[in-house]
Design an enzyme around this catalytic site. Structure first.
Site, mmCIF file in Angstrom:
data_model
loop_
_atom_site.group_PDB
_atom_site.id
_atom_site.type_symbol
_atom_site.label_atom_id
_atom_site.label_comp_id
_atom_site.label_asym_id
_atom_site.label_seq_id
_atom_site.Cartn_x
_atom_site.Cartn_y
_atom_site.Cartn_z
ATOM 1 N N ASP A 164 0.860 -1.169 0.000
ATOM 2 C CA ASP A 164 0.000 0.000 0.000
ATOM 3 C C ASP A 164 0.906 1.230 0.000
ATOM 4 O OD1 ASP A 164 -2.199 1.650 0.072
ATOM 5 O OD2 ASP A 164 -3.197 0.541 1.658
ATOM 6 N N CYS A 165 0.375 2.322 -0.496
ATOM 7 C CA CYS A 165 1.224 3.474 -0.783
ATOM 8 C C CYS A 165 1.797 4.081 0.500
ATOM 9 C CB CYS A 165 0.464 4.511 -1.584
ATOM 10 S SG CYS A 165 -0.017 3.880 -3.200
#
Length: 775
Positions: free
Chosen positions: A304-305
């Site tokens: 995930d970012c």
């Protein structure tokens, strides 16, 4: 996932210096989405010298092509491919590629891989996932995925979309306060798993069915036990989800396993949170051990970012940035959403924290995925789907499917005699009231949306059938003051009233969880007063992702009908009108439990336990484990018609075959491991469904099982479901094949699948049947 990252960046862009920096970055690295042609490698037609590269040779096997490509890269170039904004290598004819596109319920503008600034200005915006799931229609799930992938390919061909889409979200909607529950298929692992597989297949499968090719690459997220964003003082970026092995493999893992094993998904995204003390993106057991090892992922694992960065900056799990990058890669991470690996991987190699072979291994998974997408096969216009373009986006057929999906998902929860459906000839004046009745801020398309082809509000949809007068009643969903006088005056003069209330993205979304289950602001007062003043039937339409405590409305005789419409997508206004005026007979069922407010007052959102704990009064979660009072239950939903069920065929006793040396041959057992020759057993259950009402309609058939009380088993499990359409007086036989080890198993305290011995009770509606399993 990264919607919040984009929000944070948007806030940062208020400074002039950041704006200038962003402008310079855009000049130096233009997004493929801003191009008028697709981004691809191996343009042999434009550069014949590329024909000599093995990775451009489509006659070779993908593995050989990947090996050839990696062998041609310098370490610095390799590191450039570890991040979502892959830098490309011009000397090898490989352009910049942005991995981050989204397609949760239509091609989205979230991320940097897709946008709507070119030839394509909009894409079909289907209902938010929670409403589509309420249809309990597997063929619909896959049909939506297929349309989305067609529009995605069409946009890619004109340079407005990538090929890798980080969707779907298959987390369990464990707590009704979760702001992202709207993105999920609901609280049940079986429903979520079946949705995940169907949607992934719709996105990925090519017309020819070649498993070595992908139409687009899907990604199941967020792995794992991720279902809290920002609740009180608890943040997803630092939250440690304490999960026992029973709940892990009984509730949280099944949708991801189905994605990989049954859906052959091309990617899995690890989440921000820690699970039992370890960040998911740095846990080798979860990544290399389970996803890659046990489930045999054919694809790449992406973070995930910013989650790799947060291991160091927010979770303080590592002492240096380089250590965060190294730990995640050694755990099995292949791609870092955003920049951190690109900044710190070189130093991690130099200091011996990770070696180049680990980088090569990650790149092999990333490149193999792009090979399956045709990224290294030259101009996509010369490949399958190369003929797709703007003409294939927002077609009449696609928009009609969006309308049909919303119709099938809408759940009718209450309907008093003489209320719905309305007859247009009997309604001379219709009052439409509520902050969501004519919202032009596109509330109906939820989050992770793109630009819809069209947008029809409930008011607009209703006024296509009858003349209506309108009052918002509240200026926003969380209004502190309500214009009750105008609304009640309108209701008192109308033949019927439609109240469109609920939530929007200011109340529930990524980065924002609710703290209660009440209608926000002055909505309850507005609803009650309008109902009191109304002279005709009153329909309460709830627009939301999560459920409410609307006991007040359920028990108010003046509120004659209640409908939940989720966030119904671009055609939501039309679908709502179709149901209200009887052009569509509702058949949706709730994919999540609606609890009373007292439930959340005694249940911390941060408690991950699914099963109840009598010692401290913890009531458990979801329809599988919670036995307390509900406002509306999982699976609730009524129709304008009536349906009956009759058992046609079912086994009453099943004796499982065991090897003579099996331990249970000589000692008493409560359960058996869900492996072995006894797992060949399949039970057929045939149920005759009859439409005994006065109008045609679809019926959602849900089959549950209540297993024996061993291993703290669930109260009931959803075994399967089917949507059937029936005319008046028509009947059909629905056939369920019940796999003993898959469908009648439970998870024991150590996380192992077991077949419970004893009496299993099968439920379809009010129909019950006992099946005894013995040895």
């Amino acid at each position: 996932m990264s919607y919040s990252q984009q929000t944070r960046r948007n806030r940062a862009l208020s400074s002039v210096s950041t704006l200038l920096l962003s402008f310079l970055l855009c000049i130096s690295k233009p997004s493929n989405a801003q191009s008028s042609s697709p981004v691809f490698a191996c343009d042999v037609a434009g550069n014949p010298s590329l024909a000599g590269f093995g990775f451009c040779n489509t006659g070779l096997k993908a593995e050989a092509r990947v090996t050839d490509l990696i062998g041609r890269l310098t370490l610095e170039e390799k590191i450039g491919f570890l991040v979502s904004n892959a830098s490309g290598v011009s000397r090898l004819g490989i352009p910049y590629y942005n991995w981050w596109s989204e397609a949760l319920h239509g091609v989205s503008s979230v991320g940097r891989g897709s946008d709507f600034s070119g030839l394509v200005r909009g894409a079909t915006s289907f209902p938010q996932v929670i409403l589509t799931a309420a249809s309990f229609n597997i063929s619909l799930f896959q049909a939506i995925g297929k349309v989305v992938s067609t529009e995605a390919r069409a946009m890619h061909n004109v340079g407005q979309a990538g090929l890798t889409f980080w969707s779907p979200n298959v987390n369990i909607f464990r707590d009704p306060r979760w702001g992202r529950g709207q993105e999920t298929p609901g609280e049940d692992p079986t429903l979520t798993s079946k949705y995940a597989v169907a949607y992934v297949k719709g996105l990925q499968e090519t017309d020819g069915g070649d498993p070595n090719r992908l139409k687009v690459a899907a990604c199941c997220k967020h792995y794992t036990a991720y279902d809290l964003d920002e609740w009180k003082d608890v943040s997803r970026f630092t939250f440690n989800a304490v999960v026992n092995q029973q709940d892990m493999y009984d509730t949280f893992q099944p949708p991801f396993k189905s994605c990989v094993v049954d859906g052959n998904v091309a990617s899995v995204m690890c989440s921000y949170n820690k699970v039992n003390g370890k960040p998911t993106c740095a846990d080798p057991d979860l990544l290399s051990g389970v996803i890659r090892g046990q489930w045999k992922l054919n694809g790449y694992i992406v973070s995930d970012c910013d989650s790799v960065e947060f291991m160091y900056t927010r979770q303080h799990y590592t002492n240096t940035p380089e250590e965060a990058v190294a730990k995640s890669m050694l755990a099995g991470l292949d791609l870092n959403c955003d920049h951190y690996a690109g900044q710190h991987a070189m130093e991690a190699v130099k200091t011996g924290l990770v070696n180049e072979s680990a980088i090569d291994n990650a790149l092999s998974n990333n490149f193999a995925t792009l090979m399956r997408l045709g990224f290294f096969d030259g101009d996509p216009k010369n490949q399958p789907y190369g003929n797709l373009g703007p003409k294939d986006v927002c077609t009449a057929e696609n928009q009609e499917l969006a309308r049909e999906a919303a119709r099938q998902g809408i759940v009718l929860l209450k309907n008093s005699p003489g209320s719905l459906p309305f007859s247009p000839s009997a309604i001379k004046t219709l009052a439409v009231i509520g902050p969501n009745a004519h919202d032009v801020n596109q509330t109906m398309i939820g989050n992770y949306h793109g630009e819809p082809c069209k947008y029809t509000t409930p008011l607009q949809g209703l006024t296509q059938t009858v003349s209506a007068t309108y009052s918002p009643g509240c200026s926003k969903v969380a209004c502190t003051e309500a214009d009750i006088n105008s609304a009640t005056a309108l209701a008192a003069s109308a033949d019927a009233v439609v109240l469109v209330m609920g939530l929007d993205q200011t109340i529930e979304r990524e980065d924002l969880d609710r703290v209660n289950l009440n209608l926000p602001g002055k909505q309850q007062e507005l609803v009650t007063e309008v109902a009191r003043a109304a002279k005709g039937p009153v329909v309460l339409v709830i627009m939301s992702g999560g459920g409410f405590d609307i006991t007040f409305a359920k028990n108010d005789e003046k509120i004659t009908s209640i409908m939940w419409v989720g966030y119904p997508g671009e055609a939501g206004g039309l679908a709502i009108a179709d149901v209200i005026f009887g052009r569509h007979n509702p058949s949706g069922r709730l994919p999540m439990t609606w609890y009373p407010q007292t439930y959340v007052e005694k249940v911390p959102m941060s408690n991950m336990n699914m099963r109840p704990d009598e010692a401290n009064g913890y009531p458990g979660r979801t329809h599988r484990f919670y036995a307390g009072e509900t406002v509306y239950a999982f699976g609730d939903g009524i129709s304008y018609s009536k349906f009956s069920h009759r058992l046609v065929k079912a086994t009453r006793h099943l004796s499982l075959r065991l090897d003579e040396s099996h331990v249970c041959q000589s000692s008493e057992c409560q359960s058996l491991d869900a492996v072995g020759p006894h797992c060949e057993s399949v039970v057929e259950v045939h149920v005759e469904v009859s439409n005994v009402g006065d109008r045609e309609g679809s019926h959602t058939v849900l089959m549950f099982t209540s297993p024996p009380a061993v291993h703290r088993s669930p109260i009931k499990n959803l075994v399967g479901f089917e949507k059937v359409g029936l005319g008046k007086s028509e009947e059909v036989t629905v056939r369920f094949k019940v796999d003993v080890c898959k469908d009648l198993s439970v998870v024991d305290e150590t996380g192992k699948m077991k077949v419970a011995l004893g009496e299993h009770v099968l439920h379809v509606g009010s129909l019950k049947h006992s099946l005894t399993i013995s040895i």
